[in-house]
Design a protein around this motif. Structure first.
Motif, short mmCIF file in Angstrom:
data_model
loop_
_atom_site.label_atom_id
_atom_site.label_comp_id
_atom_site.label_asym_id
_atom_site.label_seq_id
_atom_site.Cartn_x
_atom_site.Cartn_y
_atom_site.Cartn_z
N MET A 46 0.80 -1.20 0.00
CA MET A 46 0.00 0.00 0.00
C MET A 46 0.85 1.28 0.00
N PRO A 47 2.04 1.27 0.56
CA PRO A 47 2.85 2.50 0.51
C PRO A 47 3.08 3.00 -0.91
N ARG A 48 3.27 2.07 -1.83
CA ARG A 48 3.49 2.46 -3.22
C ARG A 48 2.24 3.12 -3.81
N ALA A 49 1.07 2.60 -3.48
CA ALA A 49 -0.19 3.18 -3.96
C ALA A 49 -0.38 4.59 -3.38
N ARG A 50 -0.04 4.77 -2.11
CA ARG A 50 -0.17 6.11 -1.50
C ARG A 50 0.78 7.11 -2.15
N ARG A 51 2.01 6.69 -2.39
CA ARG A 51 2.98 7.58 -3.05
C ARG A 51 2.51 7.97 -4.44
N HIS A 52 2.01 6.99 -5.18
CA HIS A 52 1.51 7.27 -6.53
C HIS A 52 0.35 8.26 -6.47
N LEU A 53 -0.57 8.06 -5.55
CA LEU A 53 -1.70 8.98 -5.40
C LEU A 53 -1.22 10.39 -5.08
N ARG A 54 -0.29 10.51 -4.15
CA ARG A 54 0.22 11.83 -3.77
C ARG A 54 0.90 12.51 -4.96
N ARG A 55 1.67 11.76 -5.75
CA ARG A 55 2.32 12.34 -6.94
C ARG A 55 1.29 12.82 -7.95
N GLU A 56 0.25 12.03 -8.17
CA GLU A 56 -0.81 12.44 -9.11
C GLU A 56 -1.49 13.72 -8.62
N LEU A 57 -1.84 13.77 -7.35
CA LEU A 57 -2.50 14.96 -6.81
C LEU A 57 -1.62 16.20 -6.94
N GLU A 58 -0.33 16.06 -6.67
CA GLU A 58 0.59 17.19 -6.82
C GLU A 58 0.66 17.63 -8.27
N ALA A 59 0.72 16.69 -9.20
CA ALA A 59 0.79 17.02 -10.62
C ALA A 59 -0.48 17.73 -11.10
N TRP A 60 -1.61 17.40 -10.50
CA TRP A 60 -2.88 18.00 -10.88
C TRP A 60 -3.18 19.30 -10.11
N GLY A 61 -2.26 19.70 -9.22
CA GLY A 61 -2.50 20.89 -8.42
C GLY A 61 -3.53 20.68 -7.32
N LEU A 62 -3.65 19.45 -6.86
CA LEU A 62 -4.63 19.11 -5.83
C LEU A 62 -3.97 18.56 -4.56
N ALA A 63 -2.76 19.01 -4.29
CA ALA A 63 -2.02 18.48 -3.14
C ALA A 63 -2.75 18.68 -1.82
N GLU A 64 -3.63 19.67 -1.74
CA GLU A 64 -4.36 19.91 -0.49
C GLU A 64 -5.33 18.78 -0.15
N LEU A 65 -5.62 17.94 -1.12
CA LEU A 65 -6.53 16.81 -0.90
C LEU A 65 -5.79 15.53 -0.48
N ALA A 66 -4.47 15.58 -0.45
CA ALA A 66 -3.68 14.37 -0.28
C ALA A 66 -3.98 13.62 1.01
N ASP A 67 -4.07 14.29 2.13
CA ASP A 67 -4.28 13.58 3.41
C ASP A 67 -5.60 12.83 3.42
N VAL A 68 -6.66 13.49 3.01
CA VAL A 68 -7.98 12.85 2.99
C VAL A 68 -8.02 11.76 1.93
N ALA A 69 -7.47 12.03 0.76
CA ALA A 69 -7.47 11.03 -0.32
C ALA A 69 -6.68 9.79 0.09
N GLU A 70 -5.57 9.97 0.77
CA GLU A 70 -4.78 8.82 1.24
C GLU A 70 -5.55 8.01 2.27
N LEU A 71 -6.25 8.66 3.16
CA LEU A 71 -7.04 7.95 4.15
C LEU A 71 -8.15 7.14 3.48
N VAL A 72 -8.81 7.74 2.51
CA VAL A 72 -9.86 7.03 1.76
C VAL A 72 -9.25 5.83 1.04
N LEU A 73 -8.13 6.03 0.37
CA LEU A 73 -7.44 4.94 -0.31
C LEU A 73 -7.11 3.82 0.67
#
Length: 126
Positions: free
Chosen positions: A1-28
């Motif tokens: 799961m760490p790899r999936a969380r890192r990938h999600l965080r990278r995608e969110l940063e690339a899309w300019g949505l880094a502020e959603l990372a904590d909640v999105a990671e918890l949902v994931l």
């Protein structure tokens, strides 16, 4: 799961949505954990994740080979498990569900968007 969380965080940063990372990671993590714990399927099938940008947020998907769909349930205060989907429901403003997928199994999805995160609700109230 760490790899999936890192990938999600990278995608969110690339899309300019880094502020959603904590909640999105918890949902994931909740959706992924449910797949690991409850999805029973062929041994040669993997749990897969997918992230899709949607207006104002991200759709988080967890795919597994089990045909059994999860359901939101009421838990008693002293139960040690069973709260994952309730947490996902609260964090996403009830924007989650289960869908069929190509091949065997299902995908469980949830949309994390700025207007559904607890932080954005607090900001609107102020």
């Amino acid at each position: 799961m760490p790899r999936a969380r890192r990938h999600l965080r990278r995608e969110l940063e690339a899309w300019g949505l880094a502020e959603l990372a904590d909640v999105a990671e918890l949902v994931l993590c909740e959706l992924f954990t449910n797949a690991v714990r409850h999805a029973r399927g062929p041994r040669d099938r993997r749990i897969a994740t997918r992230y899709q940008r949607v207006p104002g947020g991200v759709r988080v998907e967890v795919h597994d080979a089990c045909a059994t769909w999860p359901a939101l349930k009421q838990t008693e205060g002293n139960e040690e498990s069973g709260r994952g989907l309730a947490l996902v429901d609260a964090l996403t403003g009830a924007r989650w569900g289960v869908s069929e997928r190509d091949g065997i199994g299902k995908l469980v999805w949830a949309v994390v968007a700025a207007e559904t995160t607890p932080e954005s609700k607090e900001e609107k109230e102020q």
